[in-house]
Design an enzyme around this catalytic site. Structure first.
Site, mmCIF file in Angstrom:
data_model
loop_
_atom_site.group_PDB
_atom_site.id
_atom_site.type_symbol
_atom_site.label_atom_id
_atom_site.label_comp_id
_atom_site.label_asym_id
_atom_site.label_seq_id
_atom_site.Cartn_x
_atom_site.Cartn_y
_atom_site.Cartn_z
ATOM 1 N N HIS A 292 0.841 -1.196 0.000
ATOM 2 C CA HIS A 292 0.000 0.000 0.000
ATOM 3 C C HIS A 292 0.869 1.236 0.000
ATOM 4 O O HIS A 292 2.038 1.222 0.398
ATOM 5 C CB HIS A 292 -0.956 0.011 1.199
ATOM 6 C CG HIS A 292 -0.294 0.377 2.513
ATOM 7 N ND1 HIS A 292 -0.339 1.627 3.058
ATOM 8 C CD2 HIS A 292 0.445 -0.381 3.367
ATOM 9 C CE1 HIS A 292 0.318 1.641 4.206
ATOM 10 N NE2 HIS A 292 0.804 0.432 4.410
ATOM 11 N N CYS A 293 0.292 2.332 -0.484
ATOM 12 C CA CYS A 293 0.942 3.640 -0.410
ATOM 13 C C CYS A 293 0.065 4.516 0.467
ATOM 14 O O CYS A 293 -0.692 4.018 1.294
ATOM 15 C CB CYS A 293 1.153 4.231 -1.805
ATOM 16 S SG CYS A 293 -0.370 4.499 -2.729
ATOM 17 N N ALA A 294 0.120 5.811 0.282
ATOM 18 C CA ALA A 294 -0.622 6.708 1.172
ATOM 19 C C ALA A 294 -2.119 6.665 0.937
ATOM 20 O O ALA A 294 -2.894 7.008 1.830
ATOM 21 C CB ALA A 294 -0.123 8.146 0.992
ATOM 22 N N THR A 295 -2.551 6.233 -0.233
ATOM 23 C CA THR A 295 -3.978 6.335 -0.561
ATOM 24 C C THR A 295 -4.608 5.042 -1.042
ATOM 25 O O THR A 295 -5.822 4.914 -1.030
ATOM 26 C CB THR A 295 -4.187 7.394 -1.659
ATOM 27 O OG1 THR A 295 -3.441 7.014 -2.817
ATOM 28 C CG2 THR A 295 -3.745 8.767 -1.186
ATOM 29 N N ARG A 296 -3.813 4.080 -1.520
ATOM 30 C CA ARG A 296 -4.421 2.929 -2.186
ATOM 31 C C ARG A 296 -3.736 1.609 -1.838
ATOM 32 O O ARG A 296 -2.548 1.566 -1.539
ATOM 33 C CB ARG A 296 -4.417 3.149 -3.700
ATOM 34 C CG ARG A 296 -3.048 3.229 -4.311
ATOM 35 C CD ARG A 296 -3.069 3.839 -5.694
ATOM 36 N NE ARG A 296 -2.907 5.278 -5.634
ATOM 37 C CZ ARG A 296 -2.675 6.052 -6.698
ATOM 38 N NH1 ARG A 296 -2.616 5.524 -7.891
ATOM 39 N NH2 ARG A 296 -2.539 7.345 -6.569
#
Length: 637
Positions: A25-29
């Site tokens: 995961h990253c910051a949004t997805r």
């Protein structure tokens, strides 16, 4: 539905645990590598609670949850048994996926994308020179003929990029294949050295003739050649790494560049260059034969399938063909046909936005259409048209019609890389009115077909990206008496640079507005500041993203660059932690734009109000250049 249940729904929609290679995961997805894309129940995935959108990108199935939420869902799916991987590992795996043709096309894109800005600028120079040399314009300016020095200067503007194009291609190919970029650019310059007979002068049939080596090898410069330079770059980068492997470190600085340049200059000028120049000529001849098909058939075919090719992700093949056409003929018929296809795609999205009564779908459709008209159709394709299917397929028919008109009119741009509104500047050389006619036909066809036959409005749109962003109940960080004016809250710019409208950002998650409204900035320096007095709710360990919450409840995401999570913190220096309280103007962290650019990533930084749904309006207060602390966004209750 709690997060554990959502995680279970996600796994089931993905086709079960056995269909998941890895999750990150990253910051949004949430980013998922799957075994078989066909096993994903995409409709179900897009309608899971808290999912704000889902799509394939760079070989990953990405589910948008938003800041904070994605961390919790990730923890839950991992606890339920999904295998993990870093985003950089996933990126490497995605790059290795697909058949040989798909990987080759992806490589074309990686090589040519950094070169496109120079070609775009050159195309615009050609367009303006064409405009200035038109008889009516010269009469308007009161000029009978231009000064010879001025004409020479315009030739410098319009010719330089194509003269050095082989050097740019070799440099970029060395970059992609891991070679020393300085060696790459020098090798590329050797291929077009002024000591060699100029390829264009030889081709013109004048007094300039090829040099002859060993009595039978003709050698000329490779001006305007693309494919030979690309092959030389691949071989050269791999050869340099091979040499470096066997040269002692103490001698590496002296020996490796010497051997690489010596061997590759011989191979490039005497073997690879001549052989692949012939291959390139055959490709160019085949391309011209296709474009010369009668009755506009080339435009009909290409205009009809172009957006399907975009969906497949192999559309970068056009970069090679377009660069060959412009370098060798100065004209690019592909650009006009592609413009027709993209205009039809945007027009179909406009039709959906006009016809629907769903406010959320309208808010998604119109920014996506604007992005399409500025040359980025992915938000329109994935955010609207493919979701409802008929708009997408009818836009293909409209694109075929517009492409046929482009072919019948003989439209050809002076460059490539820009289309529709900005692409207008490629047709100032006497083709402007014909270009407008082609765009108008494409738009009307795309809009009319979709409005009348392609979209039936629904009381509740089934698209996941239309859901309001759900947030946790607010807890005021300060006493009520200290809260600022609830009617409006201003944010200042968190960094210095050039303001970019959110719909122009190249990541569809941000440009479509799925994460919320806001602005973006192309940074001019590597410092990010707090845009308001706030609590740091998220300080991503890689340093590429920060989440803040102001005293009045505004939830702000600052995302530095696009796909920069793949750098795993390289080039980032975070100065705050989750739970810290900051004042407007406090430094959140530092980042190195050069590191981001060297990785082939976009430095554009997004500033998003992720709880946009809690506000009546989020208004832009900035344009052009901004400095840290300048008025940026206004949030109105």
């Amino acid at each position: 539905m709690d997060n554990t249940q959502i995680a279970k729904e996600v796994i089931e929609a993905l086709g079960g645990r056995e269909n998941v290679r890895s999750v990150a995961h990253c910051a949004t997805r949430l980013r998922v590598m799957v075994v078989d894309e066909a096993k994903i129940d995409k409709d179900r995935a897009e309608n899971i609670e808290k999912v704000q959108g889902a799509f394939f990108n760079s070989g990953q199935y990405q589910l948008i949850f938003g800041t904070g939420t994605v961390n919790k869902i990730y923890d839950e799916v991992v606890a339920l048994g999904l295998p993990t991987a870093t985003t950089s590992e996933q990126k490497a795996e995605a790059a290795a996926q697909g058949n040989a043709f798909q990987r080759a096309i992806r490589t074309f894109g990686d090589v040519f994308v950094p070169i496109i800005p120079a070609i775009v600028a050159t195309g615009l120079f050609m367009g303006f020179r064409g405009l200035l040399t038109q008889e009516l314009v010269m009469k308007f300016l009161g000029v009978a003929e231009y000064n010879a020095d001025f004409i020479t200067y315009t030739q410098i503007l319009t010719d330089t990029a194509f003269i050095v194009l082989p050097a740019l291609v070799v440099w970029s190919t060395f970059r992609v294949f891991g070679g020393n970029q300085t060696i790459g650019i020098v090798l590329g310059m050797m291929l077009i050295s002024g000591s060699l007979p100029n390829a264009w002068a030889v081709a013109s049939g004048g007094d300039v003739t090829p040099m002859t080596f060993f009595g039978f090898i003709p050698v000329v410069g490779l001006q305007g050649s693309v494919l030979p330079a690309f092959i030389i770059g691949i071989v050269g980068a791999k050869f340099e790494k091979f040499v470096r492997k066997y040269v002692p470190e103490v001698l590496d600085l002296l020996v490796t560049p010497f051997i690489t340049l010596l061997v590759m200059s011989i191979l490039g000028l005497f073997v690879i260059g001549p052989v692949f120049h012939v291959v390139e000529n055959y490709i160019l001849a085949a391309t011209n034969a296709l474009l010369a098909l009668p009755f506009g058939l080339a435009g009909l075919l290409i205009g009809g399938v172009h957006q399907v090719i975009v969906v497949s992700g192999v559309h970068h093949i056009f970069n090679l063909l377009e660069s060959q056409l412009v370098a060798n003929t100065g004209a690019n018929p592909f650009n006009a046909i592609i413009t027709a296809a993209m205009t039809a795609q945007g027009a179909a999205t406009v039709a959906v936005g006009v016809k629907t009564k769903n406010a959320k779908l309208k808010a998604l459709a119109f920014p996506a259409a604007l992005a399409a008209f500025l040359g980025i159709t992915e938000p329109a394709i994935f955010g609207v048209n493919l979701r409802y299917r008929k708009p997408f397929f009818l836009s293909l028919a409209a694109g075929a019609l517009g492409g046929m008109v482009a072919s019948l009119l003989g439209l050809a741009g002076t460059g490539f890389g820009i289309t529709i509104i900005p692409g207008t500047l490629l047709y100032l050389n006497g083709q402007f009115l014909q270009y407008l006619l082609m765009v108008a036909v494409s738009f009307v066809a795309g809009f009319a077909l979709t409005y009348f036959f392609g979209f039936e409005d629904e009381e509740k749109a089934p698209v996941a990206t239309e859901k309001p962003i759900k947030t946790q109940p607010r807890v005021s960080a300060v006493p009520a008496s200290a809260v600022a004016d609830q009617a409006g809250e201003a944010l200042v710019s968190p960094l210095a640079g050039e303001v970019v409208a959110l719909e122009n950002v190249s990541d569809p998650v941000f440009s479509s507005g799925a994460m919320g409204k806001g602005l973006a900035v192309k940074p001019s320096e590597g410092v990010v500041y707090a845009p308001a007095d706030a609590e740091v709710t998220i300080a991503f360990e890689t340093g590429h993203a920060y989440g803040l919450k102001t005293a009045t409840g505004a939830e702000i995401l600052i995302h530095i660059g696009i796909d920069t999570v793949s750098l795993n913190g390289r080039g980032f220096d975070m100065k705050v932690s989750a739970g810290d309280r900051v004042k407007a103007g406090d430094i959140l962290g530092y980042f190195d734009p050069a590191v981001i650019a060297e990785a082939g990533l976009d430095t554009t930084t997004m500033v998003i109000v992720t709880n946009t749904a809690d506000y009546a309006a989020v208004e832009s207060l900035a344009s052009g250049s901004v400095a840290n602390g300048d008025a940026f966004l206004k949030l109105i209750k």
